[in-house]
Structures are given as structure tokens and as C-alpha cells.
Design a protein around this motif. Structure first.
Motif, PDB file in Angstrom:
ATOM      1  N   VAL A 134       0.848  -1.200   0.000  1.00 24.75           N
ATOM      2  CA  VAL A 134       0.000   0.000   0.000  1.00 24.75           C
ATOM      3  C   VAL A 134       0.881   1.246   0.000  1.00 24.75           C
ATOM      4  N   THR A 135       0.653   2.134  -0.953  1.00 20.75           N
ATOM      5  CA  THR A 135       1.363   3.413  -0.985  1.00 20.75           C
ATOM      6  C   THR A 135       0.323   4.527  -0.955  1.00 20.75           C
ATOM      7  N   ALA A 136       0.146   5.152   0.207  1.00 19.55           N
ATOM      8  CA  ALA A 136      -0.852   6.212   0.334  1.00 19.55           C
ATOM      9  C   ALA A 136      -0.248   7.547  -0.098  1.00 19.55           C
ATOM     10  N   ILE A 137      -0.999   8.314  -0.865  1.00 22.60           N
ATOM     11  CA  ILE A 137      -0.513   9.611  -1.337  1.00 22.60           C
ATOM     12  C   ILE A 137      -1.531  10.693  -0.944  1.00 22.60           C
ATOM     13  N   GLY A 138      -1.120  11.595  -0.072  1.00 26.38           N
ATOM     14  CA  GLY A 138      -1.976  12.715   0.312  1.00 26.38           C
ATOM     15  C   GLY A 138      -1.747  13.856  -0.653  1.00 26.38           C
ATOM     16  N   GLN A 139      -2.574  13.949  -1.670  1.00 28.12           N
ATOM     17  CA  GLN A 139      -2.296  14.880  -2.770  1.00 28.12           C
ATOM     18  C   GLN A 139      -3.583  15.364  -3.421  1.00 28.12           C
ATOM     19  N   ASP A 140      -3.551  16.596  -3.876  1.00 30.85           N
ATOM     20  CA  ASP A 140      -4.628  17.137  -4.692  1.00 30.85           C
ATOM     21  C   ASP A 140      -4.324  16.748  -6.139  1.00 30.85           C
ATOM     22  N   PHE A 141      -5.094  15.809  -6.686  1.00 33.82           N
ATOM     23  CA  PHE A 141      -4.778  15.334  -8.045  1.00 33.82           C
ATOM     24  C   PHE A 141      -5.598  16.078  -9.101  1.00 33.82           C
ATOM     25  N   SER A 142      -6.263  17.177  -8.694  1.00 34.47           N
ATOM     26  CA  SER A 142      -7.156  17.849  -9.643  1.00 34.47           C
ATOM     27  C   SER A 142      -6.393  18.572 -10.762  1.00 34.47           C
ATOM     28  N   GLN A 143      -5.148  18.991 -10.491  1.00 37.47           N
ATOM     29  CA  GLN A 143      -4.385  19.718 -11.512  1.00 37.47           C
ATOM     30  C   GLN A 143      -3.351  18.843 -12.211  1.00 37.47           C
ATOM     31  N   ALA A 144      -2.694  17.989 -11.441  1.00 36.60           N
ATOM     32  CA  ALA A 144      -1.648  17.147 -12.015  1.00 36.60           C
ATOM     33  C   ALA A 144      -1.664  15.806 -11.303  1.00 36.60           C
ATOM     34  N   LEU A 145      -1.224  14.798 -12.032  1.00 39.13           N
ATOM     35  CA  LEU A 145      -1.245  13.447 -11.510  1.00 39.13           C
ATOM     36  C   LEU A 145       0.197  12.951 -11.473  1.00 39.13           C
ATOM     37  N   ASN A 167     -17.678  16.373 -10.408  1.00 37.26           N
ATOM     38  CA  ASN A 167     -17.312  17.685  -9.847  1.00 37.26           C
ATOM     39  C   ASN A 167     -16.648  18.583 -10.888  1.00 37.26           C
ATOM     40  N   LEU A 168     -16.114  17.959 -11.952  1.00 37.88           N
ATOM     41  CA  LEU A 168     -15.345  18.732 -12.940  1.00 37.88           C
ATOM     42  C   LEU A 168     -16.238  19.235 -14.067  1.00 37.88           C
ATOM     43  N   SER A 169     -15.913  20.399 -14.599  1.00 42.04           N
ATOM     44  CA  SER A 169     -16.607  20.912 -15.785  1.00 42.04           C
ATOM     45  C   SER A 169     -16.330  19.947 -16.935  1.00 42.04           C
ATOM     46  N   PRO A 170     -17.162  19.953 -17.978  1.00 35.74           N
ATOM     47  CA  PRO A 170     -16.901  19.049 -19.106  1.00 35.74           C
ATOM     48  C   PRO A 170     -15.463  19.166 -19.643  1.00 35.74           C
ATOM     49  N   ASP A 171     -14.938  20.374 -19.764  1.00 32.77           N
ATOM     50  CA  ASP A 171     -13.556  20.553 -20.250  1.00 32.77           C
ATOM     51  C   ASP A 171     -12.539  19.960 -19.283  1.00 32.77           C
ATOM     52  N   ASP A 172     -12.736  20.215 -17.984  1.00 36.67           N
ATOM     53  CA  ASP A 172     -11.799  19.694 -16.981  1.00 36.67           C
ATOM     54  C   ASP A 172     -11.891  18.174 -16.885  1.00 36.67           C
ATOM     55  N   ALA A 173     -13.104  17.633 -17.038  1.00 32.85           N
ATOM     56  CA  ALA A 173     -13.272  16.169 -17.002  1.00 32.85           C
ATOM     57  C   ALA A 173     -12.520  15.544 -18.177  1.00 32.85           C
ATOM     58  N   HIS A 174     -12.628  16.174 -19.339  1.00 34.12           N
ATOM     59  CA  HIS A 174     -11.919  15.686 -20.528  1.00 34.12           C
ATOM     60  C   HIS A 174     -10.403  15.708 -20.294  1.00 34.12           C
ATOM     61  N   MET A 176      -8.847  15.700 -17.391  1.00 30.91           N
ATOM     62  CA  MET A 176      -8.520  14.717 -16.358  1.00 30.91           C
ATOM     63  C   MET A 176      -8.437  13.314 -16.966  1.00 30.91           C
ATOM     64  N   LEU A 177      -9.404  12.962 -17.822  1.00 26.43           N
ATOM     65  CA  LEU A 177      -9.402  11.643 -18.453  1.00 26.43           C
ATOM     66  C   LEU A 177      -8.175  11.480 -19.348  1.00 26.43           C
ATOM     67  N   GLN A 178      -7.804  12.534 -20.046  1.00 28.19           N
ATOM     68  CA  GLN A 178      -6.599  12.465 -20.884  1.00 28.19           C
ATOM     69  C   GLN A 178      -5.351  12.244 -20.035  1.00 28.19           C
ATOM     70  N   ARG A 179      -5.302  12.919 -18.873  1.00 30.09           N
ATOM     71  CA  ARG A 179      -4.160  12.770 -17.962  1.00 30.09           C
ATOM     72  C   ARG A 179      -4.093  11.340 -17.429  1.00 30.09           C
ATOM     73  N   ILE A 180      -5.254  10.789 -17.075  1.00 30.32           N
ATOM     74  CA  ILE A 180      -5.295   9.409 -16.591  1.00 30.32           C
ATOM     75  C   ILE A 180      -4.807   8.468 -17.689  1.00 30.32           C
TER      76      ILE A 180
END
Ligand code: AVJ
Length: 319
Positions: A134-145, A167-174, A176-180
Motif C-alpha cells: 500500500v502506498t498512500a498519497i496525500g495529494q490534490d490530483f485535480s491539476q496534475a497526476l 465535480n469537474l466541468s466538461p472541459d476539466d473532465a476531458h 482529467m481523463l486524458q491525464r489518466i
């Protein structure tokens, strides 16, 4: 003490804000004012959200659980072997834990902005699953992963349940999915999304009779007071949740109950009675729209499963 304070005062500009403080200040000074929903999740906010998932009105969690129970085998088959399971917004890690038996990950990587809450959950998890890394990461992943190098790039599964992507706007969701997708070449994504449905079902889920969601929303102001050293008084504000059908989203706001002024070091703002701070969007999708969004972000082999009422969907896709 005074001499030290004076020295500090000279050493750096008195109004230098941390990036988090600057983000809060910018949002509060905007018209209309807004605060990012990530500020809902301090330790109390995370506990309140867990309580919300037990409310009769808040159907998404139960619907998603039903989907994993009824279609778990099918979903596991679609995903294939999993080396690392990366849990985006893991919270209490309970959702991922229920999938350990069918997905059998070797390495579990929960990421959550609420680091303390995550630590408690991970301590419990390590006792129950001594063989799981288990590797826990306390991080805000909303901007960068950013994932540490110890996480194998083989057979990665990104787990993004609960309709948090809403929670994300359509553009931000897009984005985020690209980043994933960029991070899981050859791997996959398992994501939960809430569906478009009548206002009569949606609004009570975000404005419950026990007022837990109101407390969850108002608690954000206490979090802001700590981060920004602001002087919000929770009693001056009212929770508002409404469905914006034109944009397919639940909106949460905090509405000033009287004319008031909020101050923080180096800034402040007046609010008139009835003026609102926008605190969250929770987008609702049709399966078709979300499937298109996944494909536009480069995912393929898109499959989805629904609960018996068709209120929620779980999507699996390959990168
Ligand atoms: C955790 C973002 C999925 O949007 O339904 C619950 C948060 N807000 N009640 C949601 C939330 C108000 C929740 N997510």
C-alpha cells in the motif's frame, strides 16, 4: 517576540499568499464568488461525506455498490489482470477494498487530498491485508497526476468511483481523463458516473431532511477560515442545492442570510443578503454522453453497467 515578528515582516512581503490561499482569495473576489469543492474535504468534511453516503436520499453510493455486487465478475473480466490499483479520491478506501477479492491487485495506491483521513484508513487496511503493498498519497490530483516511481507501469488500473468526476466541468473532465490515460498505457480505468434523472430524485439527495449535506457545505467555510485565516461565520450562511437541468448538474451554493463582510489578512469582501458562493457542481450524464467523453479522451473498449433503476453507471475502458 516582537523583534522576531518585525524581522519576519521585513524578510518577506506581508501579503505573500500560499498557492492555496491565493486560489481561495481569487475565487472569493470573483463575481459570483466560488470556492473549489476540494475544500469540502477536511477531516470533518470527509467524515460528513461518509455519513451522507448512508442517508436514504443519497442514492449514488448504494447504486454503485449494487452494480459492483451484481456485475463484479463481469467487470473484473473486462478489466483483466491488475498489478497496481490507483484510487483517485480514496477517502475511507472502502470501495476499493470491496473489489480486492475480484481484482486481486498486488499494489494499492490510494490518493486523497485529505491526508489525515487517508492515513487512518490505510492503517486499518494494512492490518487486514498484510500481503498487499500500500502506498498512500496525500495529494490534490485535480491539476496534475504525479505518481512515484515505485508504482509499476504494468497493468495499472485507475479507480475513480462515486461520480467524483462529476465535480469537474466538461472541459476539466476531458483533461482529467486524458491525464489518466497518459498514465495508464495498456491499463484501464474503472469510473462511476451519476445519471441524468428527475429533479425530484436529484435535489433531495443534495438537500437531505437531516441537513447533513447542509453541514457538509457549511463546514467548507470553517476549512476556509483555517486555510485563509478568514472570519466566515457559519450562522450567516444557508445551504442551497438545485438542479440546473440546462447544464445537467446539481449546484451547491452558500447564500448570505444578511448583508455582511468577510475579511482575511490582506483582503476582504462584502456580500449582500441573498448573494451566493458557488461551492460545487455535480454533473449528471447519459451513458451515451459519458461514453463519448471517454472516447474523445482516447479510451477504447468502453463497457458500462447500471443499477436496476438506471440511476448510476460504472464504466470500464482501456487506455
Ligand atoms: C463525492 C463528488 C461524488 O457530487 O455527489 C455529496 C459530493 N456533494 N453531497 C457528489 C457531494 C454533496 C459527491 N461526490
Amino acid at each position: 517576540v516582537l523583534a522576531h515578528a518585525a524581522q519576519e515582516y521585513q524578510a518577506r512581503p506581508p501579503l505573500a499568499l500560499s498557492p492555496e490561499q491565493a486560489e481561495l482569495q481569487d475565487g472569493l473576489l470573483d463575481r459570483p464568488a466560488h470556492i473549489d469543492p476540494k475544500f469540502l474535504y477536511d477531516a470533518l468534511g470527509s467524515s460528513l461525506f461518509t455519513a451522507i453516503t448512508l442517508l436514504p436520499e443519497y442514492y449514488p453510493t448504494r447504486c454503485e455498490t449494487e452494480i459492483f455486487q451484481r456485475h463484479g465478475q463481469d467487470i473484473a473480466r473486462h478489466i483483466g489482470p491488475v498489478q497496481s490499483m490507483i484510487d483517485l479520491g480514496a477517502g475511507d478506501c472502502v470501495k476499493a477494498e470491496r473489489l480486492f477479492a475480484s481484482l486481486r491487485p498486488r499494489h494499492y495506491i490510494p490518493i486523497d487530498i485529505s491526508a489525515d483521513y487517508l492515513q487512518t484508513a490505510v492503517r486499518r487496511l494494512k492490518l487486514s491485508y498484510p500481503d498487499l503493498q500500500v502506498t498512500a498519497i496525500g495529494q490534490d490530483f485535480s491539476q496534475a497526476l504525479a505518481l512515484p516511481a515505485v508504482i509499476s507501469t504494468e497493468q495499472r488500473l485507475f479507480f475513480y468511483p462515486g461520480s467524483s468526476i462529476g465535480n469537474l466541468s466538461p472541459d476539466d473532465a476531458h483533461a482529467m481523463l486524458q491525464r489518466i490515460r497518459a498514465q495508464c498505457d495498456g491499463g484501464g480505468l474503472l469510473v462511476g458516473v451519476d445519471r441524468v434523472k428527475p429533479r425530484q430524485v436529484l435535489e433531495p439527495a443534495y438537500d437531505d431532511a437531516l441537513h447533513l449535506t447542509a453541514a457538509f457545505n457549511l463546514n467548507l467555510l470553517r476549512h476556509v477560515n483555517r486555510v485563509l485565516d478568514a472570519d466566515f461565520n457559519v450562522d450567516d450562511w444557508r445551504h442551497v442545492a438545485l438542479y440546473n437541468s440546462a447544464r445537467s448538474r446539481i449546484e451547491m451554493h452558500l447564500e448570505a442570510q444578511r448583508p455582511l463582510h468577510v475579511a482575511w489578512p490582506g483582503g476582504g469582501r462584502a456580500f449582500h443578503a441573498g448573494e451566493r458562493i458557488h461551492t460545487e457542481n455535480s454533473y449528471k450524464f447519459t451513458p451515451h454522453a459519458f461514453s463519448d467523453l471517454l472516447q474523445s479522451a482516447g479510451f477504447r473498449d468502453v463497457a458500462h453497467w447500471s443499477d436496476s433503476r438506471g440511476w448510476f453507471s460504472v464504466f470500464s475502458a482501456r487506455a
